[in-house]
Motif scaffolding. Structure first.
Motif, PDB file in Angstrom:
ATOM      1  N   VAL A  38      25.934  67.030  -5.984  1.00 26.56           N
ATOM      2  CA  VAL A  38      27.159  67.191  -6.781  1.00 26.56           C
ATOM      3  C   VAL A  38      28.209  66.191  -6.319  1.00 26.56           C
ATOM      4  N   ASP A  39      29.094  65.874  -7.223  1.00 21.62           N
ATOM      5  CA  ASP A  39      30.270  65.053  -6.946  1.00 21.62           C
ATOM      6  C   ASP A  39      31.400  65.996  -6.541  1.00 21.62           C
ATOM      7  N   LEU A  40      31.968  65.813  -5.338  1.00 25.24           N
ATOM      8  CA  LEU A  40      32.979  66.749  -4.859  1.00 25.24           C
ATOM      9  C   LEU A  40      34.254  66.731  -5.703  1.00 25.24           C
ATOM     10  N   ASP A  41      34.469  65.679  -6.457  1.00 27.11           N
ATOM     11  CA  ASP A  41      35.634  65.638  -7.336  1.00 27.11           C
ATOM     12  C   ASP A  41      35.325  66.129  -8.750  1.00 27.11           C
ATOM     13  N   ASP A  42      34.086  66.505  -8.989  1.00 25.89           N
ATOM     14  CA  ASP A  42      33.696  66.951 -10.327  1.00 25.89           C
ATOM     15  C   ASP A  42      32.550  67.949 -10.189  1.00 25.89           C
ATOM     16  N   LEU A  43      32.843  69.078  -9.566  1.00 32.36           N
ATOM     17  CA  LEU A  43      31.820  70.097  -9.352  1.00 32.36           C
ATOM     18  C   LEU A  43      31.345  70.668 -10.678  1.00 32.36           C
ATOM     19  N   PRO A  44      30.095  71.156 -10.728  1.00 29.97           N
ATOM     20  CA  PRO A  44      29.550  71.661 -11.999  1.00 29.97           C
ATOM     21  C   PRO A  44      30.402  72.771 -12.602  1.00 29.97           C
ATOM     22  N   ARG A  45      30.560  72.712 -13.911  1.00 30.09           N
ATOM     23  CA  ARG A  45      31.246  73.773 -14.651  1.00 30.09           C
ATOM     24  C   ARG A  45      30.181  74.531 -15.434  1.00 30.09           C
TER      25      ARG A  45
ATOM     26  N   ARG B 257      29.550  81.168 -17.744  1.00 31.40           N
ATOM     27  CA  ARG B 257      29.798  82.355 -16.925  1.00 31.40           C
ATOM     28  C   ARG B 257      28.505  83.077 -16.552  1.00 31.40           C
ATOM     29  N   VAL B 258      27.539  83.117 -17.475  1.00 35.73           N
ATOM     30  CA  VAL B 258      26.314  83.856 -17.226  1.00 35.73           C
ATOM     31  C   VAL B 258      25.491  83.236 -16.095  1.00 35.73           C
ATOM     32  N   LEU B 259      25.681  81.919 -15.827  1.00 34.49           N
ATOM     33  CA  LEU B 259      24.900  81.241 -14.792  1.00 34.49           C
ATOM     34  C   LEU B 259      25.622  81.188 -13.440  1.00 34.49           C
TER      35      LEU B 259
ATOM     36  N   ARG C 140      26.996  78.749  -7.279  1.00 30.75           N
ATOM     37  CA  ARG C 140      28.424  78.712  -6.997  1.00 30.75           C
ATOM     38  C   ARG C 140      28.662  77.879  -5.747  1.00 30.75           C
ATOM     39  N   PHE C 141      29.680  77.033  -5.796  1.00 31.49           N
ATOM     40  CA  PHE C 141      30.061  76.214  -4.638  1.00 31.49           C
ATOM     41  C   PHE C 141      31.406  76.725  -4.138  1.00 31.49           C
ATOM     42  N   ASP C 142      31.403  77.233  -2.906  1.00 31.36           N
ATOM     43  CA  ASP C 142      32.562  77.940  -2.367  1.00 31.36           C
ATOM     44  C   ASP C 142      33.103  77.187  -1.160  1.00 31.36           C
ATOM     45  N   VAL C 143      34.404  76.980  -1.117  1.00 29.82           N
ATOM     46  CA  VAL C 143      35.018  76.237  -0.026  1.00 29.82           C
ATOM     47  C   VAL C 143      34.794  76.914   1.313  1.00 29.82           C
ATOM     48  N   ARG C 144      34.625  78.236   1.341  1.00 24.06           N
ATOM     49  CA  ARG C 144      34.457  78.930   2.621  1.00 24.06           C
ATOM     50  C   ARG C 144      33.147  78.588   3.309  1.00 24.06           C
ATOM     51  N   ASP C 145      32.226  77.940   2.581  1.00 22.29           N
ATOM     52  CA  ASP C 145      30.922  77.612   3.146  1.00 22.29           C
ATOM     53  C   ASP C 145      30.888  76.257   3.829  1.00 22.29           C
ATOM     54  N   HIS C 146      32.020  75.546   3.874  1.00 19.55           N
ATOM     55  CA  HIS C 146      32.018  74.176   4.382  1.00 19.55           C
ATOM     56  C   HIS C 146      33.273  73.890   5.202  1.00 19.55           C
TER      57      HIS C 146
ATOM     58  N   ARG D  50      12.189  65.538  -6.216  1.00 21.72           N
ATOM     59  CA  ARG D  50      12.296  64.729  -7.435  1.00 21.72           C
ATOM     60  C   ARG D  50      13.466  65.262  -8.253  1.00 21.72           C
ATOM     61  N   ARG D  51      14.253  64.342  -8.782  1.00 24.55           N
ATOM     62  CA  ARG D  51      15.471  64.714  -9.505  1.00 24.55           C
ATOM     63  C   ARG D  51      15.156  65.341 -10.856  1.00 24.55           C
ATOM     64  N   ARG D  52      15.968  66.361 -11.193  1.00 25.56           N
ATOM     65  CA  ARG D  52      15.930  66.973 -12.504  1.00 25.56           C
ATOM     66  C   ARG D  52      17.363  67.010 -13.046  1.00 25.56           C
ATOM     67  N   PRO D  53      17.576  66.877 -14.320  1.00 28.54           N
ATOM     68  CA  PRO D  53      18.930  67.006 -14.858  1.00 28.54           C
ATOM     69  C   PRO D  53      19.448  68.421 -14.632  1.00 28.54           C
ATOM     70  N   ALA D  54      20.723  68.539 -14.317  1.00 27.49           N
ATOM     71  CA  ALA D  54      21.317  69.847 -14.031  1.00 27.49           C
ATOM     72  C   ALA D  54      21.745  70.515 -15.333  1.00 27.49           C
ATOM     73  N   ARG D  55      20.758  70.848 -16.133  1.00 31.75           N
ATOM     74  CA  ARG D  55      21.007  71.559 -17.378  1.00 31.75           C
ATOM     75  C   ARG D  55      20.719  73.043 -17.174  1.00 31.75           C
TER      76      ARG D  55
END
Length: 251
Positions: free
Chosen positions: A40-47, A50-52, A57-63, A197-202
């Motif tokens: 992920v790009d830290l300036d553009d985290l995945p949006r 809601r169901v997913l 989830r990327f949480d600041v408390r983990d880093h 191997r990379r997969r698109p984050a769809r």
């Protein structure tokens, strides 16, 4: 004239991975498991819809101690404390996301670039199963190789002596990482690799990965404990944790 920087990979991306640890002394023991990781790009985290969100989830408390307003701010503070002022471009993070509220990242990597896209440094954030964390600042060469002294207690079957040789090229279509522990006597008792191997984050890719590896991060932490029991039963001596604890690199 220096060469132009290589194009940076697409982010966010998913990597379907095989993680392997091979220990060769004092007994031989190998671990292999499959999982998936996010780039992920830290300036553009995945949006995510809601169901997913419960499965990614990327949480600041983990880093970086969890006290900064964002993961990027925590990384910037770590770099500033070590005199790195030109990592002001794109930051790519490779990590597990939280899945149903749980995450365990034995190793999180941050590729830090300047505004022209050139790689400035790599930060390796290590967590152990005792709740500790530590960051290493790395300056890889043109092949992605870097050496660093070991400073953090990770496994009860190794002390804090020795060093690491890490090969950490920026991920592309393939992910190929190696971390090798080198003892002071010149031996190489442990090598860990991550191949993927990379997969698109769809949405579909994420759902397929989550169905193949449900509770993926819980599986990592439980697997580490299970193999620790097996190594103990094989008679490996236990190295007690340092007291006082080893200085953590981001606090």
């Amino acid at each position: 004239m220096s060469a132009a920087p290589a194009p940076l990979p697409a982010a966010p991306s998913l990597y379907a991975c095989e993680v392997a640890h091979v220990r060769v002394q004092p007994v031989r023991h190998a671990i292999r498991h499959r999982t998936y990781l996010w780039l992920v790009d830290l300036d553009d985290l995945p949006r995510l819809p809601r169901v997913l969100r419960p499965i990614a989830r990327f949480d600041v408390r983990d880093h970086f101690g969890g006290h900064a307003p964002t993961i990027r701010a925590g990384l910037d503070a770590f770099l500033s404390d070590r005199g790195v002022t030109n990592a002001d471009g794109r930051i790519l993070m490779l990590a597990h996301a939280r899945v149903f509220g749980h995450v365990f990242n034995p190793l999180t990597l941050y590729w830090c670039h300047d505004r022209t896209g050139r790689l400035v440094c790599v930060v390796a954030e290590v967590h152990n199963t005792y709740g500790g964390r530590h960051c290493y600042l790395l300056r890889p060469d043109e092949h992605g190789d870097a050496d660093v002294a070991k400073e953090f207690y990770v496994s009860p079957f190794f002390g804090v002596e020795g060093s690491y040789r890490m090969r950490l090229p920026v991920p592309g279509d393939r992910l190929e990482l190696t971390v090798q522990l080198r003892s002071d006597d010149g031996s190489r008792p442990l090598t860990a690799t991550v191949r993927g191997r990379r997969r698109p984050a769809r949405a579909g890719s994420l759902l397929r990965a989550a169905l193949r590896h449900p509770w993926s991060t819980l599986g990592v932490s439980l697997g580490i404990r299970w193999h620790g029991i097996r190594l103990y039963l094989k008679g490996l001596p236990v190295h007690p944790r340092p007291v006082p604890p080893t200085r953590e690199g981001m606090l």
